[in-house]
Scaffold this motif. Sequence first.
Motif, PDB file in Angstrom:
ATOM      1  N   UNK A   1      -5.099  -2.967  -5.040  1.00 61.12           N
ATOM      2  CA  UNK A   1      -4.266  -1.773  -4.940  1.00 61.12           C
ATOM      3  C   UNK A   1      -4.210  -1.045  -6.273  1.00 61.12           C
ATOM      4  N   UNK A   2      -4.179  -1.807  -7.351  1.00 59.40           N
ATOM      5  CA  UNK A   2      -4.187  -1.207  -8.683  1.00 59.40           C
ATOM      6  C   UNK A   2      -5.458  -0.392  -8.893  1.00 59.40           C
ATOM      7  N   UNK A   3      -6.606  -0.967  -8.537  1.00 61.84           N
ATOM      8  CA  UNK A   3      -7.869  -0.241  -8.676  1.00 61.84           C
ATOM      9  C   UNK A   3      -7.873   1.022  -7.829  1.00 61.84           C
ATOM     10  N   UNK A   4      -7.420   0.899  -6.582  1.00 59.68           N
ATOM     11  CA  UNK A   4      -7.421   2.056  -5.687  1.00 59.68           C
ATOM     12  C   UNK A   4      -6.487   3.153  -6.202  1.00 59.68           C
TER      13      UNK A   4
ATOM     14  N   UNK B   1       0.823  -1.206   0.000  1.00 59.86           N
ATOM     15  CA  UNK B   1       0.000   0.000   0.000  1.00 59.86           C
ATOM     16  C   UNK B   1       0.859   1.259   0.000  1.00 59.86           C
ATOM     17  N   UNK B   2       1.941   1.235   0.780  1.00 58.91           N
ATOM     18  CA  UNK B   2       2.816   2.398   0.834  1.00 58.91           C
ATOM     19  C   UNK B   2       3.554   2.561  -0.487  1.00 58.91           C
ATOM     20  N   UNK B   3       4.071   1.446  -1.024  1.00 58.61           N
ATOM     21  CA  UNK B   3       4.824   1.520  -2.273  1.00 58.61           C
ATOM     22  C   UNK B   3       3.953   1.925  -3.447  1.00 58.61           C
ATOM     23  N   UNK B   4       2.647   1.694  -3.346  1.00 57.79           N
ATOM     24  CA  UNK B   4       1.750   2.001  -4.458  1.00 57.79           C
ATOM     25  C   UNK B   4       1.743   3.486  -4.790  1.00 57.79           C
ATOM     26  N   UNK B   5       2.131   4.303  -3.846  1.00 58.05           N
ATOM     27  CA  UNK B   5       2.186   5.741  -4.110  1.00 58.05           C
ATOM     28  C   UNK B   5       3.170   6.053  -5.229  1.00 58.05           C
ATOM     29  N   UNK B   6       4.139   5.165  -5.447  1.00 55.17           N
ATOM     30  CA  UNK B   6       5.136   5.379  -6.487  1.00 55.17           C
ATOM     31  C   UNK B   6       4.866   4.543  -7.738  1.00 55.17           C
ATOM     32  N   UNK B   7       3.724   3.854  -7.764  1.00 58.58           N
ATOM     33  CA  UNK B   7       3.430   3.038  -8.937  1.00 58.58           C
ATOM     34  C   UNK B   7       3.083   3.931 -10.125  1.00 58.58           C
ATOM     35  N   UNK B   8       3.560   3.546 -11.286  1.00 59.51           N
ATOM     36  CA  UNK B   8       3.161   4.205 -12.527  1.00 59.51           C
ATOM     37  C   UNK B   8       2.142   3.290 -13.211  1.00 59.51           C
ATOM     38  N   UNK B   9       0.863   3.670 -13.116  1.00 58.24           N
ATOM     39  CA  UNK B   9      -0.209   2.830 -13.648  1.00 58.24           C
ATOM     40  C   UNK B   9      -0.747   3.379 -14.971  1.00 58.24           C
TER      41      UNK B   9
ATOM     42  N   UNK C   1      -8.187   1.744 -19.570  1.00 58.42           N
ATOM     43  CA  UNK C   1      -9.511   1.685 -18.937  1.00 58.42           C
ATOM     44  C   UNK C   1     -10.192   0.331 -19.139  1.00 58.42           C
ATOM     45  N   UNK C   2      -9.967  -0.294 -20.295  1.00 55.13           N
ATOM     46  CA  UNK C   2     -10.555  -1.608 -20.543  1.00 55.13           C
ATOM     47  C   UNK C   2      -9.982  -2.650 -19.588  1.00 55.13           C
ATOM     48  N   UNK C   3      -8.686  -2.581 -19.339  1.00 51.92           N
ATOM     49  CA  UNK C   3      -8.063  -3.531 -18.411  1.00 51.92           C
ATOM     50  C   UNK C   3      -8.544  -3.282 -16.983  1.00 51.92           C
ATOM     51  N   UNK C   4      -8.715  -2.020 -16.621  1.00 53.18           N
ATOM     52  CA  UNK C   4      -9.243  -1.705 -15.295  1.00 53.18           C
ATOM     53  C   UNK C   4     -10.667  -2.241 -15.158  1.00 53.18           C
TER      54      UNK C   4
ATOM     55  N   UNK D   1       7.335  -7.689  -8.089  1.00 49.18           N
ATOM     56  CA  UNK D   1       7.216  -8.763  -9.077  1.00 49.18           C
ATOM     57  C   UNK D   1       6.374  -9.938  -8.610  1.00 49.18           C
ATOM     58  N   UNK D   2       6.093 -10.007  -7.318  1.00 48.97           N
ATOM     59  CA  UNK D   2       5.282 -11.100  -6.801  1.00 48.97           C
ATOM     60  C   UNK D   2       4.442 -10.586  -5.637  1.00 48.97           C
ATOM     61  N   UNK D   3       3.846 -11.482  -4.884  1.00 47.30           N
ATOM     62  CA  UNK D   3       2.985 -11.088  -3.775  1.00 47.30           C
ATOM     63  C   UNK D   3       1.550 -11.510  -4.040  1.00 47.30           C
ATOM     64  N   UNK D   4       0.646 -11.306  -3.070  1.00 48.71           N
ATOM     65  CA  UNK D   4      -0.751 -11.732  -3.207  1.00 48.71           C
ATOM     66  C   UNK D   4      -1.410 -11.103  -4.436  1.00 48.71           C
ATOM     67  N   UNK D   5      -1.994 -11.940  -5.282  1.00 51.74           N
ATOM     68  CA  UNK D   5      -2.574 -11.453  -6.534  1.00 51.74           C
ATOM     69  C   UNK D   5      -3.749 -10.515  -6.293  1.00 51.74           C
ATOM     70  N   UNK D   6      -4.655 -10.899  -5.406  1.00 52.03           N
ATOM     71  CA  UNK D   6      -5.830 -10.051  -5.169  1.00 52.03           C
ATOM     72  C   UNK D   6      -5.435  -8.735  -4.529  1.00 52.03           C
ATOM     73  N   UNK D   7      -4.445  -8.761  -3.662  1.00 50.53           N
ATOM     74  CA  UNK D   7      -3.971  -7.516  -3.047  1.00 50.53           C
ATOM     75  C   UNK D   7      -3.434  -6.578  -4.115  1.00 50.53           C
ATOM     76  N   UNK D   8      -2.690  -7.131  -5.080  1.00 52.80           N
ATOM     77  CA  UNK D   8      -2.157  -6.307  -6.170  1.00 52.80           C
ATOM     78  C   UNK D   8      -3.302  -5.704  -6.988  1.00 52.80           C
TER      79      UNK D   8
END
Length: 245
Positions: free
Chosen positions: A233-236, A169-177, A182-185, A223-230
């Motif tokens: 977090x992507x949606x948020x 969650x903290x690292x997501x602030x630096x994600x480039x999404x 929009x279709x993938x979202x 590169x890994x971690x819980x799929x649903x969490x990713x």
Amino acid sequence: MDLDDVITLATPEGVELELSLAGAGSRLVAGLVDLVVQGTLIVALLIALLAAGAVGAAVFWIGSFAVFFAYDVLFEVLGSGQTPGKRISGLRVVRTDGSPVDLRSSAARNITRLVDGPPVSYVPTLIGILVTRNNQRPGDLAGDTVVIRTTRGGGRRQRRRSQPPAEIAVAAADWDVSAVTPEEVAVVRRFVARRDALAADARSSLARRLADGLRPRVLGAPPDGPAEAFLETLLATKAARGRHW
């Protein structure tokens, strides 16, 4: 002996899932449990209306009819495809495309019990399960549904939302999404909206495939971690940055 098989479903997300079909044995057990529950409801209704005379008799027959026809439909539509008998047996009704059963499909598969259920001792049901490719009784063919196996107790686990680990969650602030369209979202949103209706194995498989396909498009994501969490977090992250869904 149960006669389980495997079906490959192409989901609305464009991912193929392999699900275990319910066989004759497990469906028989589920049906017997539901008949006991329905019989108990009808007996209780009879006792409650014994002193009501002719009016009570009319209400009893109407109520019995409602119990027989509405029981399965209500539980399947409101209970994510599971009646009490199916829940105990680890079964679930879904559409043939893997989506949750809806009112139309449930009503179609259950009204057909007049010709493949108790009135004919379930003989057409047994024949249908044994001879059709996807273990479908006549009602399943009418409603475009299949009955799949799910992990016992899986429903409770599925109702829990996976929480993104704090470091994600903290690292997501630096994600480039920005590379996620929009279709993938929209695909991820559909998965999140319908995941509770999926069997545990199918849910995990679909989440993993979606996450594996999207991680390379999100710069800064682990590169890994819980799929649903990713995925959550992507949606948020997309929502917080004002992207159009």
